[in-house]
Design a protein around this motif. Structure first.
Motif, PDB file in Angstrom:
ATOM      1  N   GLU A  44     -23.385  -2.430  11.895  1.00 10.46           N
ATOM      2  CA  GLU A  44     -23.377  -3.897  11.930  1.00 10.46           C
ATOM      3  C   GLU A  44     -23.123  -4.477  10.540  1.00 10.46           C
ATOM      4  OE1 GLU A  44     -26.227  -7.682  13.226  1.00 10.46           O
ATOM      5  OE2 GLU A  44     -26.988  -5.639  13.397  1.00 10.46           O
ATOM      6  N   ALA A  45     -23.749  -3.917   9.524  1.00 13.87           N
ATOM      7  CA  ALA A  45     -23.589  -4.423   8.165  1.00 13.87           C
ATOM      8  C   ALA A  45     -22.152  -4.283   7.676  1.00 13.87           C
ATOM      9  CB  ALA A  45     -24.537  -3.697   7.215  1.00 13.87           C
ATOM     10  N   CYS A  46     -21.467  -3.268   8.165  1.00 16.78           N
ATOM     11  CA  CYS A  46     -20.079  -3.029   7.764  1.00 16.78           C
ATOM     12  C   CYS A  46     -19.083  -3.856   8.579  1.00 16.78           C
ATOM     13  CB  CYS A  46     -19.736  -1.546   7.895  1.00 16.78           C
ATOM     14  SG  CYS A  46     -20.554  -0.483   6.685  1.00 16.78           S
ATOM     15  N   GLY A  47     -19.558  -4.548   9.589  1.00 16.60           N
ATOM     16  CA  GLY A  47     -18.664  -5.361  10.403  1.00 16.60           C
ATOM     17  C   GLY A  47     -17.665  -4.543  11.203  1.00 16.60           C
ATOM     18  N   GLY A  51     -10.178  -1.964  16.648  1.00 11.66           N
ATOM     19  CA  GLY A  51      -8.957  -1.964  15.854  1.00 11.66           C
ATOM     20  C   GLY A  51      -9.107  -1.373  14.473  1.00 11.66           C
ATOM     21  N   LEU A  52     -10.331  -1.176  13.996  1.00 11.95           N
ATOM     22  CA  LEU A  52     -10.538  -0.590  12.678  1.00 11.95           C
ATOM     23  C   LEU A  52     -10.555   0.933  12.761  1.00 11.95           C
ATOM     24  CD1 LEU A  52     -13.305  -2.840  11.056  1.00 11.95           C
ATOM     25  CD2 LEU A  52     -10.818  -3.035  10.860  1.00 11.95           C
ATOM     26  N   ARG A  53     -10.036   1.564  11.725  1.00 10.45           N
ATOM     27  CA  ARG A  53     -10.133   3.020  11.597  1.00 10.45           C
ATOM     28  C   ARG A  53     -11.300   3.318  10.672  1.00 10.45           C
ATOM     29  NH1 ARG A  53      -8.136   7.840  12.577  1.00 10.45           N
ATOM     30  NH2 ARG A  53      -7.492   9.310  10.956  1.00 10.45           N
ATOM     31  N   VAL A  54     -12.276   4.068  11.174  1.00  5.07           N
ATOM     32  CA  VAL A  54     -13.550   4.272  10.479  1.00  5.07           C
ATOM     33  C   VAL A  54     -13.793   5.750  10.215  1.00  5.07           C
ATOM     34  CG1 VAL A  54     -16.063   4.010  10.673  1.00  5.07           C
ATOM     35  CG2 VAL A  54     -14.558   2.193  11.509  1.00  5.07           C
ATOM     36  N   LEU A  55     -14.247   6.054   9.006  1.00  2.00           N
ATOM     37  CA  LEU A  55     -14.666   7.410   8.652  1.00  2.00           C
ATOM     38  C   LEU A  55     -16.157   7.409   8.368  1.00  2.00           C
ATOM     39  CD1 LEU A  55     -14.081  10.385   7.879  1.00  2.00           C
ATOM     40  CD2 LEU A  55     -13.702   9.579   5.535  1.00  2.00           C
ATOM     41  N   ALA A  69     -18.021   3.943  17.217  1.00  2.00           N
ATOM     42  CA  ALA A  69     -17.068   4.143  18.304  1.00  2.00           C
ATOM     43  C   ALA A  69     -17.370   3.204  19.469  1.00  2.00           C
ATOM     44  CB  ALA A  69     -17.099   5.595  18.760  1.00  2.00           C
ATOM     45  N   LEU A  70     -18.647   3.014  19.759  1.00  2.00           N
ATOM     46  CA  LEU A  70     -19.023   2.098  20.845  1.00  2.00           C
ATOM     47  C   LEU A  70     -18.674   0.654  20.509  1.00  2.00           C
ATOM     48  CD1 LEU A  70     -22.474   3.662  21.841  1.00  2.00           C
ATOM     49  CD2 LEU A  70     -20.335   3.739  23.154  1.00  2.00           C
ATOM     50  N   ALA A  71     -18.536   0.352  19.221  1.00  2.00           N
ATOM     51  CA  ALA A  71     -18.112  -0.984  18.804  1.00  2.00           C
ATOM     52  C   ALA A  71     -16.607  -1.170  18.937  1.00  2.00           C
ATOM     53  CB  ALA A  71     -18.542  -1.253  17.359  1.00  2.00           C
ATOM     54  N   GLY A  72     -15.903  -0.113  19.344  1.00  2.00           N
ATOM     55  CA  GLY A  72     -14.478  -0.216  19.605  1.00  2.00           C
ATOM     56  C   GLY A  72     -13.582   0.327  18.521  1.00  2.00           C
ATOM     57  N   ALA A  73     -14.154   0.888  17.450  1.00  2.09           N
ATOM     58  CA  ALA A  73     -13.341   1.397  16.348  1.00  2.09           C
ATOM     59  C   ALA A  73     -12.782   2.783  16.665  1.00  2.09           C
ATOM     60  CB  ALA A  73     -14.176   1.452  15.067  1.00  2.09           C
ATOM     61  N   ASP A  74     -11.741   3.155  15.925  1.00  7.06           N
ATOM     62  CA  ASP A  74     -11.163   4.502  15.972  1.00  7.06           C
ATOM     63  C   ASP A  74     -11.899   5.311  14.909  1.00  7.06           C
ATOM     64  OD1 ASP A  74      -9.631   6.783  16.000  1.00  7.06           O
ATOM     65  OD2 ASP A  74      -7.850   5.848  15.110  1.00  7.06           O
ATOM     66  N   VAL A  75     -12.775   6.224  15.330  1.00 10.10           N
ATOM     67  CA  VAL A  75     -13.754   6.834  14.424  1.00 10.10           C
ATOM     68  C   VAL A  75     -13.515   8.325  14.235  1.00 10.10           C
ATOM     69  CG1 VAL A  75     -16.214   7.272  14.037  1.00 10.10           C
ATOM     70  CG2 VAL A  75     -15.482   5.135  15.111  1.00 10.10           C
ATOM     71  N   ARG A 143      -8.982   1.997   2.237  1.00 18.54           N
ATOM     72  CA  ARG A 143      -7.837   1.154   1.850  1.00 18.54           C
ATOM     73  C   ARG A 143      -8.305   0.002   0.966  1.00 18.54           C
ATOM     74  NH1 ARG A 143      -8.070  -3.714   4.106  1.00 18.54           N
ATOM     75  NH2 ARG A 143      -9.066  -4.001   6.157  1.00 18.54           N
ATOM     76  N   PRO A 144      -7.445  -0.509   0.102  1.00 15.94           N
ATOM     77  CA  PRO A 144      -7.784  -1.712  -0.657  1.00 15.94           C
ATOM     78  C   PRO A 144      -8.156  -2.852   0.291  1.00 15.94           C
ATOM     79  CG  PRO A 144      -5.818  -0.691  -1.560  1.00 15.94           C
ATOM     80  CD  PRO A 144      -6.129   0.047  -0.287  1.00 15.94           C
ATOM     81  N   GLY A 145      -9.268  -3.500   0.012  1.00 15.34           N
ATOM     82  CA  GLY A 145      -9.779  -4.538   0.885  1.00 15.34           C
ATOM     83  C   GLY A 145     -10.671  -4.035   1.989  1.00 15.34           C
ATOM     84  N   GLY A 146     -10.742  -2.717   2.136  1.00 16.87           N
ATOM     85  CA  GLY A 146     -11.590  -2.116   3.150  1.00 16.87           C
ATOM     86  C   GLY A 146     -13.050  -2.093   2.721  1.00 16.87           C
ATOM     87  N   THR A 147     -13.906  -1.683   3.649  1.00 20.68           N
ATOM     88  CA  THR A 147     -15.356  -1.715   3.431  1.00 20.68           C
ATOM     89  C   THR A 147     -15.919  -0.319   3.190  1.00 20.68           C
ATOM     90  OG1 THR A 147     -15.604  -3.671   4.828  1.00 20.68           O
ATOM     91  CG2 THR A 147     -17.573  -2.337   4.467  1.00 20.68           C
ATOM     92  N   ILE A 148     -16.784  -0.215   2.211  1.00 16.11           N
ATOM     93  CA  ILE A 148     -17.571   0.993   1.979  1.00 16.11           C
ATOM     94  C   ILE A 148     -19.027   0.630   2.246  1.00 16.11           C
ATOM     95  CG2 ILE A 148     -18.354   2.682   0.260  1.00 16.11           C
ATOM     96  CD1 ILE A 148     -15.645   2.332  -1.130  1.00 16.11           C
ATOM     97  N   GLY A 149     -19.677   1.357   3.150  1.00 15.42           N
ATOM     98  CA  GLY A 149     -21.050   1.060   3.511  1.00 15.42           C
ATOM     99  C   GLY A 149     -21.932   2.295   3.446  1.00 15.42           C
TER     100      GLY A 149
END
Length: 281
Positions: A44-47, A51-55, A69-75, A143-149
């Motif tokens: 949640e904190a990472c938003g 559509g987001l690709r998440v590692l 993954a349940l939030a809809g991201a490609d994980v 990626r530049p502009g991406g989130t690190i959490g």
């Protein structure tokens, strides 16, 4: 053998030791029974959204990767210890989550530069022995502009104090290795990431743990299931006096931290640092 080859072999041996440490016991049960809410907090904190690709770095059995993954991201759930994946796959299947599981060293991630929109780790990357190398990899694959959490146990909190209690009974750390709870120190994480990130948010929070009826039950649970604790006890297996002393130290830790007010059970507050930032550029 050249000095470079010697260093490579030493690192390979260290990583094999770390993999074996986390493969023993039953860390997936710790993640699902004791701290299940931490992964969703970080997601949640990472938003994280569709559509987001998440590692997820140091994903273990997917405490954060599955909610992402349940939030809809490609994980992609990555971890040095793939033995943990099977439990994660079962949970993911039961919950209807679809994600990729990949063995990976947090200090040498097998992914391309700027490959992910969000790079996160829930009490995972903090256990990589070389903090700067791991931090460099977190930045590189985002990626530049991406989130690190990051969600990490603090040095002053219960788990940080547990590691301090175990330290006298553990083998000496390898050269260059740093204590995991340093990732729970905001200044340390800021220094690791430097000017490569912006829009930093850092907040200390705590998770309430009330599943242990007594301090002794906490100790026995971790002796049986938590890899780092199991490894420390193995280190002193032939020394009954020291084993008994560690038994007492862990019970004293839980008793001193108990916030129960006559409820009939042990109530603990485990502090962590919730840290998010945006990659600059």
């Amino acid at each position: 053998m050249t000095m470079q080859n010697s260093a490579v072999e030493a690192d390979r041996a260290l990583k094999a030791k770390h993999r074996a440490m986390w493969a023993q016991g039953d860390y997936p049960s710790v993640a699902t029974e004791v701290i299940p809410e931490l992964g969703p907090v970080l997601v949640e904190a990472c938003g994280v959204r569709p559509g987001l690709r998440v590692l997820d770095v140091g994903a273990g059995s997917g405490n954060a990767a599955i909610p992402a993954a349940l939030a809809g991201a490609d994980v992609v759930a990555s971890d040095l210890t793939p033995e943990l994946f099977e439990a994660g796959r079962r949970v993911a299947e039961k919950q209807g989550a679809h994600l990729t599981w990949q063995e990976a060293d947090a200090e040498a991630l097998p992914f391309g530069d700027a490959e992910f929109d969000t790079v996160l780790s829930c009490v995972g990357v903090m256990f990589a022995p070389h903090h700067q190398q791991a931090a460099d990899e977190l930045v590189r694959v985002c990626r530049p502009g991406g989130t690190i959490g990051l969600l990490s146990w603090t040095p002053q909190g219960f788990i940080g104090r547990m590691f301090a209690a175990m330290k006298p009974y553990a083998p000496p750390p390898p050269p260059g290795a740093q204590p995991p709870p340093l990732w729970g120190d905001e200044d340390h994480v800021r220094a690791l990431l430097g000017d490569r990130v912006t829009d930093i948010s850092a907040e200390r929070r705590a998770v309430r743990i009330d599943r242990f009826a007594t301090p002794e039950m906490f100790r026995d649970y971790f002796k049986e299931r938590y890899g780092p604790t199991i490894s420390v006890y193995k280190n002193i297996a032939g020394e009954p006096d020291r084993s008994a002393a560690l038994d007492g130290a862990l019970v004293d830790l839980a008793r001193d931290a108990d916030q129960g007010t006559g409820s009939g059970g042990t109530v603990l507050e485990w502090e962590y640092l919730l840290f998010t930032a945006r990659r600059a550029g």
